[in-house]
Design an enzyme around this catalytic site. Structure first.
Site, PDB file in Angstrom:
ATOM      1  N   ARG A 174      -7.455   3.873  -9.754  1.00  0.00           N
ATOM      2  CA  ARG A 174      -7.030   4.426  -8.462  1.00  0.00           C
ATOM      3  C   ARG A 174      -6.162   5.669  -8.657  1.00  0.00           C
ATOM      4  NH1 ARG A 174      -6.961   3.279  -2.796  1.00  0.00           N
ATOM      5  NH2 ARG A 174      -8.248   1.419  -2.978  1.00  0.00           N
ATOM      6  N   GLU A 196      -0.438   1.369   2.952  1.00  0.00           N
ATOM      7  CA  GLU A 196       0.029   2.089   1.770  1.00  0.00           C
ATOM      8  C   GLU A 196       0.164   3.612   1.935  1.00  0.00           C
ATOM      9  OE1 GLU A 196      -3.289   0.094  -0.256  1.00  0.00           O
ATOM     10  OE2 GLU A 196      -1.951  -0.043  -1.971  1.00  0.00           O
TER      11      GLU A 196
HETATM   12  N1  MTE Z   1       5.029  -3.675   4.947  1.00  0.00           N
HETATM   13  C1  MTE Z   1       5.987  -4.627   4.865  1.00  0.00           C
HETATM   14  N2  MTE Z   1       6.883  -4.715   5.853  1.00  0.00           N
HETATM   15  N3  MTE Z   1       6.054  -5.477   3.802  1.00  0.00           N
HETATM   16  C2  MTE Z   1       5.164  -5.397   2.758  1.00  0.00           C
HETATM   17  O1  MTE Z   1       5.240  -6.179   1.809  1.00  0.00           O
HETATM   18  N4  MTE Z   1       3.201  -4.229   1.806  1.00  0.00           N
HETATM   19  C3  MTE Z   1       2.436  -2.982   1.763  1.00  0.00           C
HETATM   20  C4  MTE Z   1       2.022  -2.559   3.177  1.00  0.00           C
HETATM   21  N5  MTE Z   1       3.142  -2.614   4.071  1.00  0.00           N
HETATM   22  C5  MTE Z   1       4.140  -4.390   2.811  1.00  0.00           C
HETATM   23  C6  MTE Z   1       4.111  -3.550   3.961  1.00  0.00           C
HETATM   24  C7  MTE Z   1       1.240  -3.060   0.937  1.00  0.00           C
HETATM   25  S1  MTE Z   1       1.401  -2.860  -0.728  1.00  0.00           S
HETATM   26  C8  MTE Z   1       0.001  -3.265   1.468  1.00  0.00           C
HETATM   27  S2  MTE Z   1      -1.384  -3.275   0.498  1.00  0.00           S
HETATM   28  C9  MTE Z   1      -0.186  -3.491   2.907  1.00  0.00           C
HETATM   29  O2  MTE Z   1       1.031  -3.478   3.631  1.00  0.00           O
HETATM   30  C10 MTE Z   1      -0.869  -4.845   3.093  1.00  0.00           C
HETATM   31  O3  MTE Z   1      -1.021  -5.192   4.412  1.00  0.00           O
HETATM   32  P1  MTE Z   1      -2.193  -4.640   5.360  1.00  0.00           P
HETATM   33  O4  MTE Z   1      -3.427  -4.544   4.533  1.00  0.00           O
HETATM   34  O5  MTE Z   1      -2.275  -5.656   6.415  1.00  0.00           O
HETATM   35  O6  MTE Z   1      -1.735  -3.301   5.839  1.00  0.00           O
HETATM   36  N1  HPA Z   2      -6.068  -2.023  -4.221  1.00  0.00           N
HETATM   37  C1  HPA Z   2      -5.202  -3.047  -4.184  1.00  0.00           C
HETATM   38  N2  HPA Z   2      -5.398  -4.176  -4.810  1.00  0.00           N
HETATM   39  C2  HPA Z   2      -6.507  -4.309  -5.526  1.00  0.00           C
HETATM   40  C3  HPA Z   2      -7.447  -3.285  -5.614  1.00  0.00           C
HETATM   41  C4  HPA Z   2      -7.225  -2.075  -4.930  1.00  0.00           C
HETATM   42  O1  HPA Z   2      -8.015  -1.112  -4.959  1.00  0.00           O
HETATM   43  N3  HPA Z   2      -8.433  -3.716  -6.414  1.00  0.00           N
HETATM   44  C5  HPA Z   2      -8.079  -4.955  -6.791  1.00  0.00           C
HETATM   45  N4  HPA Z   2      -6.924  -5.322  -6.253  1.00  0.00           N
HETATM   46 MO1  MOS Z   3      -0.801  -3.431  -1.831  1.00  0.00          MO
HETATM   47  S1  MOS Z   3      -0.200  -2.580  -3.612  1.00  0.00           S
HETATM   48  O1  MOS Z   3      -2.507  -3.149  -2.258  1.00  0.00           O
HETATM   49  O2  MOS Z   3      -0.537  -5.062  -2.197  1.00  0.00           O
END
Ligand code: MTE
Ligand code: HPA
Ligand code: MOS
Length: 782
Positions: free
Chosen positions: A330, A732
């Site tokens: 990534r 993210e």
């Molecule tokens: N927001 C909060 N408040 N707490 C979290 O742990 N994790 C982040 C993001 N926002 C997180 C957050 C990460 S790493 C990801 S991948 C996404 O939320 C996951 O949730 P979603 O796919 O529902 O957006």
């Molecule tokens: N993003 C986050 N988590 C993951 C991924 C990715 O692309 N692939 C496997 N785990």
């Molecule tokens: Mo988020 S780093 O893909 O949990």
């Protein structure tokens, strides 16, 4: 959900008014009040069952080597201790590596990092367990550890083979380019610092089964690994996650070890077992964001137009593969960020070091690659003496261009987005004002930067892009919703409930979302890659569509009308025959039940269009890109290197927002977390490989006073791909808006050399680093 159910309100109040909480509305997080009042239940808040025991691990005091003798006699006889285990006591699979092997549940004799768990103790209290583990006598034969990316590269120490992505003839293009420059950048990792640490509570059930309450982004993987470790089929184990107090990627794979250890004790002792890491253990024993080292050669013309780049990225993976293959990939996928390179080669190395195994962290390698890419754009702009924003705009992808991994750019309003932000935040007039300010102040220098974010949405491992949901409607019209996504504060449960409310056009407070559970929705993917809403809301919508279609079939027959004459509206079914009839949703559901209509359905979704051939490093790994841009201004004291981020403006693309309030919260939080990564959060290990930054006192996350004056605007346009109501993932991408702060710091440093020198500024850009950058510019600017 904690909303007061409007089913309890008198009918006169609910009558034919618009449904509350439809998607698109700024509803508060469904647990917001409970988070603040303390009523929200986390695993450690659950009432403990009788006979519950507590676990602590005994940790290695060396960084690398072999255990020669292990004497646990004193541990076993310590007060309160009930049981002690080593790897030999694990009844089933001993390696819990999530993708590739390499993560023994406890050390297998070999020590790979300082603090690696060697044995585990179950005791009557947590304090007794912690006291007991200190009594172990361990002898080691020590080896020289590999502690840095540089040492790993030199010794060819890798956890996985290198990988290359390439487009065009890079050498030829570099030779032909009018100008070339080289550079390098080191960005350090980041501690997740979720408020709730790693924790699992395992309760043995009948027939050798286990109920696992855990703080994990990946309940299915915890279920599978617990089953493997105990040597039972997966259907003997049920995992439940109500919520996490933050995950940020740190609980995608690394919640499993603690659940598995607790499960081994639960099986041996037939007692409920809790395993909770205290903050120091959590910081020492769990992986972090990967450090990355990048070096590059980039060719360009006199205007700063990019011709080619040859880039080498090396990620610090720690001792085992964990998710590092996908994370380094990534980083490679995001090295171009928003810019077209006619020719490009990226080599990604997965360095093995004797440190804890690094893991997912918001952005999953993307930020580390993108940072290096944005550094290149600034370097090029300064090399040709132009404003970095102009050079950025001129190098943006155009429709029809292809990335270095073969994905075509199909919908890319980035130029419009960036110029909108530039005029909104008055970039060019502030640029002039900063020039004046810098002229007038000898020891205070301001810097400004406007940087884009283009982040690929989808798991790059194709099979993970799927989700399931379960919807029941009860006979009073109340709805039960469950899906495979986990709630970690990001508002996923609220958004998916809004979608379900929207589908039936009922009040959101008539919907209850229950804890994520592997016996409700099976075989789920981690809640990660920002895909939680995209995947689970679509799955939930599909469940609703199935039930809706049954209900409409029935209504058609019952009322003797055509399908077109029926609609769900304002908490009612509306039958528009000669005379329009409004039946409350609850009454209609009761009627459907009495006529034997099934009111429950699963729903499933898998992302269309994506494919990727990793051997050829070519395809369309991402369903679409989330876009955005941010502009930050900083003020640096050139005598001390201390600085302040004065202002940040963000324009961010969430497609058609499902919930603007939650999306803006994600953008603000993401930005601040990204800023922390690049400025104040510094991980440090001593020469022996011991983590020195192991507590809140010596690891500085941003505080409220570090947050600049901020303005966040949503770029409110429909996603061109068919996502749930044309929204875009938000979790993210905003983290990478922190990059504008780093670029602004370099801009401020470069000002002392009239923007003719490229300041070296590794991250985190602590005041010490900024001072070095300023001094470098002073020395090289003459
Ligand atoms: N927001 C909060 N408040 N707490 C979290 O742990 N994790 C982040 C993001 N926002 C997180 C957050 C990460 S790493 C990801 S991948 C996404 O939320 C996951 O949730 P979603 O796919 O529902 O957006
Ligand atoms: N993003 C986050 N988590 C993951 C991924 C990715 O692309 N692939 C496997 N785990
Ligand atoms: Mo988020 S780093 O893909 O949990």
């Amino acid at each position: 959900m904690s909303y007061q159910s409007s089913l309890l309100a008198p009918y006169s109040e609910r009558r034919q008014r618009p449904a509350k909480g439809r998607s698109g509305q700024s509803l508060a997080h469904d647990s917001a009040h409970k988070h603040v009042s303390g009523e929200a239940v986390y695993v450690d808040d659950m009432p403990e069952l009788a006979r519950t025991l507590h676990v602590a691990v005994g940790k290695s005091s060396i960084t690398c080597g072999q255990i020669t003798q292990l004497d646990l006699t004193a541990v076993r006889s310590a007060e309160g201790v009930i049981d002690v285990i080593t790897l030999d006591d694990v009844p089933g699979e001993k390696d819990i590596g999530p993708v590739f092997k390499g993560d023994p549940l406890l050390a297998d004799g070999r020590i790979e990092f300082h603090g690696q768990p060697i044995f585990a103790v179950a005791a009557e209290s947590f304090e007794q367990a912690k006291r007991a583990v200190a009594l172990a006598k361990v002898d080691y034969q020590t080896d020289t550890p590999i502690l840095t990316i540089a040492a790993a590269l030199q010794q060819n120490a890798f956890v996985r083979p290198a990988h290359v992505m390439q487009k065009g003839d890079v050498e030829a293009a570099l030779q032909q380019a009018p100008k070339m420059l080289t550079g390098e950048l080191y960005n350090k990792g980041q501690e997740h610092f979720y408020l709730e640490g790693q924790v699992s509570y395992v309760v043995p059930t009948e027939d050798g089964g286990m109920k696992v309450y855990t703080s994990s982004q990946h309940p299915t993987e915890v279920q599978k690994l617990v089953a493997e470790v105990l040597d039972v089929p997966i259907n003997y184990v049920q995992t439940e996650v109500r919520r996490m107090g933050g995950g940020f990627g740190g609980k995608e794979t690394q919640a499993a070890q603690w659940a598995c250890l607790a499960a081994v004790f639960a099986k041996r002792l037939k007692r409920p077992i809790k395993m909770r890491l205290d903050r120091q253990d959590d910081m020492q024993l769990t992986g972090k964001r990967h450090d990355f080292y990048g070096r590059y050669r980039v060719g360009f013309d006199a205007q700063g137009k990019l011709c080619a780049a040859d880039i080498e990225l090396a990620g610090k993976c720690g001792y085992s593969p964990d998710l590092s293959d996908a994370i380094v990939d990534r980083a490679m996928f995001h090295i171009d960020n928003a810019y077209h390179y006619p020719a490009m080669r990226v080599l990604g190395q997965r360095c093995k070091t004797n440190t804890v195994s690094n893991t997912a962290f918001r952005g999953f390698g993307g930020p580390q690659g993108m940072l290096i890419g944005e550094g290149i754009l600034d370097d090029v702009a300064r090399a040709v003496g132009r404003d970095p924003l102009d050079v950025r705009l001129e190098n943006l992808y155009q429709l029809g261009d292809s990335t270095h991994y073969g994905q075509e750019i199909e919908d890319f309003p980035m130029a419009e987005l960036m110029t909108n932000l530039a005029s909104q935040c008055e970039y060019y007039s502030r640029r002039r004002a900063i020039a004046d300010f810098n002229q007038q102040h000898r020891f205070k220098k301001r810097g400004l930067a406007l940087t884009p974010v283009k982040f690929g949405i989808s798991f790059t491992i194709q099979f993970l892009n799927q989700a399931g949901a379960l919807v029941h409607i009860y006979t009073d019209g109340s709805i039960h919703l469950n899906h495979g996504g986990t709630e970690m504060g990001q508002g996923l449960f609220t958004k998916v409930a809004q979608v379900v409310a929207n589908e039936f056009d009922v009040d959101i407070d008539t919907i209850q979302v229950s804890a994520t559970a592997t016996d409700k929705v099976p075989n789920t993917s981690p809640t990660a890659a920002s895909s939680g809403t995209d995947l689970n809301a679509k799955a939930a919508q599909n469940a609703c569509l199935t039930i809706k279609s049954r209900l409409l079939d029935f209504a058609q027959q019952h009322y003797g009308v055509s399908r077109e004459a029926l609609r769900f509206c304002n908490n009612h079914l509306v039958v528009s025959a000669e005379q329009e009839t409004w039946v409350t949703f609850a009454d209609f559901i009761q009627l459907a039940y009495q006529n034997r209509v099934s009111l429950s359905s699963t729903g499933y979704y898998s992302t269309p269009k994506i494919h990727y051939n990793r051997d050829q490093a070519n395809g369309r790994p991402f369903f679409y890109y989330a876009l955005g841009a941010s502009c930050s201004e900083v003020e640096v004291d050139t005598l001390t290197g201390e600085y302040k981020v004065l202002r940040t403006d963000i324009l961010h693309d969430v497609g058609r927002s499902l919930n603007p309030a939650i999306d803006i919260g994600q953008i603000e939080g993401g930005f601040v977390q990204g800023m922390g990564w690049l400025t104040s959060e510094e991980l440090s290990w001593d020469e022996q490989g011991r983590l020195a930054s192991n507590a809140a006192a010596n690891y500085k996350i941003p505080t409220s006073i570090d947050v600049p004056a901020m303005s966040v605007t949503l770029w409110d346009k429909a996603n061109s791909e068919e996502t749930i109501y044309r929204s875009k993932a938000v979790g993210e991408p905003p983290l990478m808006h922190g990059i504008s702060v780093w670029c602004a710091l370099r801009d401020a440093a470069a000002s002392v050399a009239n923007y003719r020198v490229n300041p070296p500024l590794n991250t985190p850009a602590t005041p010490e680093q900024v001072l070095n950058a300023v001094q470098y510019c002073q020395e090289h600017g003459a």
